[in-house]
Design an enzyme around this catalytic site. Sequence first.
Site, PDB file in Angstrom:
ATOM      1  CD  GLU A 172      -2.809  -1.020   2.103  1.00  0.00           C
ATOM      2  OE1 GLU A 172      -2.745  -0.366   3.027  1.00  0.00           O
ATOM      3  OE2 GLU A 172      -4.107  -2.117   2.217  1.00  0.00           O
ATOM      4  CE1 TYR A 243      -9.249  -6.212   5.542  1.00  0.00           C
ATOM      5  CE2 TYR A 243      -7.714  -3.901   4.506  1.00  0.00           C
ATOM      6  CZ  TYR A 243      -7.432  -5.624   5.193  1.00  0.00           C
ATOM      7  OH  TYR A 243      -6.480  -6.209   5.044  1.00  0.00           O
ATOM      8  CD  GLU A 291      -3.596  -5.976   3.652  1.00  0.00           C
ATOM      9  OE1 GLU A 291      -4.767  -5.014   4.334  1.00  0.00           O
ATOM     10  OE2 GLU A 291      -2.250  -5.642   3.320  1.00  0.00           O
TER      11      GLU A 291
HETATM   12  O1  AHR Z   1      -4.653  -6.385   7.204  1.00  0.00           O
HETATM   13  C1  AHR Z   1      -4.283  -5.282   8.380  1.00  0.00           C
HETATM   14  C2  AHR Z   1      -4.499  -3.876   6.954  1.00  0.00           C
HETATM   15  O2  AHR Z   1      -4.754  -3.043   6.608  1.00  0.00           O
HETATM   16  C3  AHR Z   1      -2.922  -4.191   6.540  1.00  0.00           C
HETATM   17  O3  AHR Z   1      -1.593  -3.532   7.228  1.00  0.00           O
HETATM   18  C4  AHR Z   1      -2.371  -3.294   5.704  1.00  0.00           C
HETATM   19  O4  AHR Z   1      -1.797  -3.273   4.772  1.00  0.00           O
HETATM   20  C5  AHR Z   1      -4.379  -2.537   5.314  1.00  0.00           C
HETATM   21  O5  AHR Z   1      -4.174  -0.968   5.252  1.00  0.00           O
END
Ligand code: AHR
Length: 496
Positions: A172, A243, A291
Amino acid sequence: MKARITAHKSFVIGDIDRRLYGSFIEHIGRAVYGGIYEPSHETADDQGFRADVLELVKKLNVPIVRYPGGNFVSGYNWEDGTGDKARRPRRMDLAWMATETNEVGIDEFQEWARRANTEVMMAVNLGTRGADDARNCVEYCNATSDTYYANMRRANGFEKPFGIKVWCLGNEMDGPWQICQKTAEEYGRLAAEAAKVMKWADPDIELVACGSAHRNMKTFGQWELTVLDHTYEHVDYLSLHQYYDNRDDDTPKFLGRAEEMDEFIKSTAALCDAIKAKKKSQKTLSLSFDEWNVWYHSQEQDKSLEKWTVAPPRNEDIYNFEDALLVGTMLMTLQNNCDRVKMACLAQLVNVLAPIMTENGGKVWAQTIFYPFMYGSAFGSGTTLRAIVESEKYVSSAKREIPYLATSVIYNKEAREIVVYAVNRSLDEAMELDVALEGFEGCRLIEHIELYADDLKAINDKDTARVTPCHVDLRDDGQIILKKHSWNMLRYKIGE
Ligand code: AHR
């Protein structure tokens, strides 16, 4: 409500790479210390790894685990986690404001991965460090030469190279929260040069360049184009991270988020193809969705964590039943994009945004999201078919048309099986499902697994498993009913 899925043997999306079912262990919170590693735990093995955790990890059947970060990697010196444990430094981890003891590093993690029947996806630090340390790390892990870092590994007791195949070029790097954030130009140049020397050290490795930290980054799109302009011919994958949350408690909107994930994947693939076209390249870049998950439950309580403690309970989201529905649907989205997404990592694996939770010195248990992932990984091998879905739709408050039925259909030639994953997103109506599998001889439904809870907010904890899958009795008339807000797996045997 009625819905219908039609799939034909000849209409395929692509073959699933097993690495679609990967996960992630970062040095953050209790993922490592108190998670996979706790030498004082009653189940600890000879290396201090918790056997009870290993057992659940093996049930999830994850073929690859990203390590050691995440944001953590952007300030990490990989050498800190090698050699004599007594001499390892305690460091300030500026990513998570914690103390890193370095008791576990790559020496230990590759051994944990072996015990967990999985592979390591290694990330290198392109925040505070650069190409030099990245190529040294590749040499340490993979080289057989009589040279400094390969010999350092041997001196640490590892004659045989670790053979780590997949490497992430930082993490990131567009994020202002990242240690040593970079502009797209800066990162693109650095990643290209690091990639070159890493591949010179080991030509067999595969490399992942950082895409945007998530789709809502202001620079999304331009970041990808600039980074790929520099790196396209040097890397094998571009990363995606995303997410979702249900902070506003709008479940219909929340359950529709996988549609956004689908758009994110397709637009990122389009950005890759724009550079392919510009460069007149023969190569099509694959995607690594390294992720993905739900993340919000823990964010308030994390604000009060004390700084510089060892393994504080950070990002310990306690997942409820509706989170499991979204995670199941997100996994279907990955399966339905398997022509481009070759690897993906549920973030993360233990304690931190995780399907597996532990208490220090105590129990281990499976969170709600454990189950759709486990069944996806266990039975989702083969070829994803391009299913036609006929389903009523609703309009979410995000002004999106969402089909009540979410599905993926996977043909496993070796097992002579077809697996249909299906989520009924309706909050109040069951669904009568008709499945037409065409081009296959005599398909017979042999199993229907269902994940359902009446209460969308139901959780599992160390003492009570409220959300667990069950077998649904197959009806003589062949009718399939998907309960309101339920996740389902239907397994069909193909006739001889
Ligand atoms: O998974 C938690 C965090 O989320 C990770 O360290 C990062 O890559 C993302 O922002």
